[in-house]
Write a protein that holds these residues in place. Sequence first.
Motif, PDB file in Angstrom:
ATOM      1  N   GLY A  26     -23.040 -17.962  40.622  1.00 11.65           N
ATOM      2  CA  GLY A  26     -23.874 -17.688  39.456  1.00 11.65           C
ATOM      3  C   GLY A  26     -23.023 -17.636  38.209  1.00 11.65           C
ATOM      4  N   GLY A  27     -23.639 -17.198  37.111  1.00 17.83           N
ATOM      5  CA  GLY A  27     -22.913 -17.093  35.852  1.00 17.83           C
ATOM      6  C   GLY A  27     -22.976 -18.372  35.052  1.00 17.83           C
ATOM      7  N   GLU A  28     -22.282 -18.348  33.936  1.00 20.19           N
ATOM      8  CA  GLU A  28     -22.235 -19.491  33.028  1.00 20.19           C
ATOM      9  C   GLU A  28     -20.784 -19.811  32.707  1.00 20.19           C
ATOM     10  OE1 GLU A  28     -24.858 -21.297  32.075  1.00 20.19           O
ATOM     11  OE2 GLU A  28     -26.188 -19.965  33.210  1.00 20.19           O
ATOM     12  N   PHE A  29     -20.500 -21.071  32.468  1.00 15.39           N
ATOM     13  CA  PHE A  29     -19.159 -21.469  32.062  1.00 15.39           C
ATOM     14  C   PHE A  29     -18.864 -20.890  30.684  1.00 15.39           C
ATOM     15  CE2 PHE A  29     -20.429 -25.292  34.652  1.00 15.39           C
ATOM     16  CZ  PHE A  29     -19.688 -24.936  35.766  1.00 15.39           C
ATOM     17  N   ILE A  30     -17.663 -20.358  30.525  1.00 15.84           N
ATOM     18  CA  ILE A  30     -17.278 -19.870  29.203  1.00 15.84           C
ATOM     19  C   ILE A  30     -16.539 -20.949  28.424  1.00 15.84           C
ATOM     20  CG2 ILE A  30     -17.322 -17.409  29.708  1.00 15.84           C
ATOM     21  CD1 ILE A  30     -14.338 -17.483  30.234  1.00 15.84           C
ATOM     22  N   THR A  31     -16.047 -21.952  29.124  1.00 20.69           N
ATOM     23  CA  THR A  31     -15.374 -23.086  28.490  1.00 20.69           C
ATOM     24  C   THR A  31     -15.601 -24.338  29.319  1.00 20.69           C
ATOM     25  OG1 THR A  31     -13.590 -21.630  27.734  1.00 20.69           O
ATOM     26  CG2 THR A  31     -13.149 -23.983  27.676  1.00 20.69           C
ATOM     27  N   VAL A  32     -15.946 -25.438  28.652  1.00 19.59           N
ATOM     28  CA  VAL A  32     -15.951 -26.762  29.268  1.00 19.59           C
ATOM     29  C   VAL A  32     -15.388 -27.708  28.208  1.00 19.59           C
ATOM     30  CG1 VAL A  32     -17.292 -28.640  30.272  1.00 19.59           C
ATOM     31  CG2 VAL A  32     -18.012 -26.270  30.653  1.00 19.59           C
TER      32      VAL A  32
END
Length: 140
Positions: A26-32
């Motif tokens: 789960g969660g969201e990417f903090i950097t891509v």
Amino acid sequence: MATVNSYLNFNGNTEEAFNFYKSVFGGEFITVQRFKDTPACDGMMADEQEKIMHIALPIGGNVLMGTDVTAPMPLATYGTGISLSVDAETEEEAQKLFNGLSEGGTVTMPLDKMFWGALFGMLTDKFGIQWMVNHDYKTK
């Protein structure tokens, strides 16, 4: 105290691997960041410019990070020298994480109650990364 985070190298499939890890944790990417979005892409082949230069997914109090290796970097090779260890807060979370990470991979030790008072299992995921999933039982 310093924080230790994990940084994984992949041979062109970092985005696929991290979308898989995001589906499990789960969660969201903090950097891509893609190579094309950085000054480092000068002289890179067009297909390599689309690859991931840096990606970061927070998991608990740590961050799982990764990159695609590109020329002249050596290809990533995987072995038995390192495993990522995940400590789950509950049996249910341990089961969910173990089942998710092992999808398409190889279970090397099924998740089971161990003599040291934990629920523990080991696997290699479909990207060649070794994982240990653990849940310590509370002693009274």
